[in-house]
Design an enzyme around this catalytic site. Structure first.
Site, short mmCIF file in Angstrom:
data_model
loop_
_atom_site.label_atom_id
_atom_site.label_comp_id
_atom_site.label_asym_id
_atom_site.label_seq_id
_atom_site.Cartn_x
_atom_site.Cartn_y
_atom_site.Cartn_z
N LYS A 165 0.94 -1.23 -0.16
CA LYS A 165 -0.09 0.07 0.05
C LYS A 165 0.88 1.34 0.05
O LYS A 165 0.32 2.31 -0.09
CB LYS A 165 -0.83 -0.15 1.52
CG LYS A 165 -2.08 -1.04 1.19
CD LYS A 165 -3.03 -0.96 2.27
CE LYS A 165 -2.34 -1.14 3.77
NZ LYS A 165 -3.47 -1.09 4.66
N LYS A 172 2.54 2.17 2.50
CA LYS A 172 2.94 2.57 3.96
C LYS A 172 3.91 2.11 4.64
O LYS A 172 4.13 0.78 4.65
CB LYS A 172 1.43 2.16 4.81
CG LYS A 172 0.39 2.95 4.35
CD LYS A 172 -0.90 2.65 5.15
CE LYS A 172 -1.90 3.62 5.43
NZ LYS A 172 -2.83 3.01 6.46
#
Length: 153
Positions: free
Chosen positions: A45, A47
């Site tokens: 993602k 992140k």
């Protein structure tokens, strides 16, 4: 009939907003499942977490509103989780509004407003300023705090 809810998140730097999310979900459900994103999934993602997955999942397991904790390993596991756990409500923050509407065919999708003034991103941004501090700045700050403490005593 037991009403089951599920929510998904990274839950890095656990804070009051996370706790409020769980509290609000338990107001309309009997059983709360929380899926915590793995470190590998967060990398996909884009992140970067501060707290490792094993610690984040342990924190969430110990919140009294949470009945079950599972790992979130991919975007497409939501439908399987809904079916496998007989979920009545998929609950996400309103920053995801509209992203999971297709799952309304299997359960009620609810987007709750986020808690104002707090998020893991805000915490990370405020902590990033400390990276540039050197030891002399930290020592100076500690000396000032000690002086304040002495004056208050």
């Amino acid at each position: 009939m037991k009403k089951t809810a599920i929510t998904y998140g990274t839950f890095d730097l656990f804070h009051y907003g996370h706790l409020r999310l769980f509290q609000r979900i338990k107001e309309f459900s009997d059983y709360l499942i929380v899926a915590v994103s793995t470190d590998e999934f967060n990398q996909l993602k884009g992140k970067k977490t501060i707290i490792p997955f094993e610690n984040r999942i342990e924190i969430v397991k110990n919140i009294r509103y949470v009945d079950k904790v599972i790992a979130e390993e991919s975007w497409d596991q939501k439908l399987n989780d809904i079916k496998n756990y007989n979920v009545n409500f998929l609950v996400m923050g309103d920053d995801w509004k509209g992203k999971f509407d297709e799952l309304n065919n299997y359960c009620e999708v609810i987007y709750l407003p986020r808690t104002d003034g707090i998020s893991s991103s805000l915490l990370k941004n405020s902590l990033s300023g400390f990276r540039n501090l050197d030891i002399s700045s930290i020592n100076s700050a500690l000396e000032i705090l000690q002086q304040i403490r002495n004056q208050l005593s």
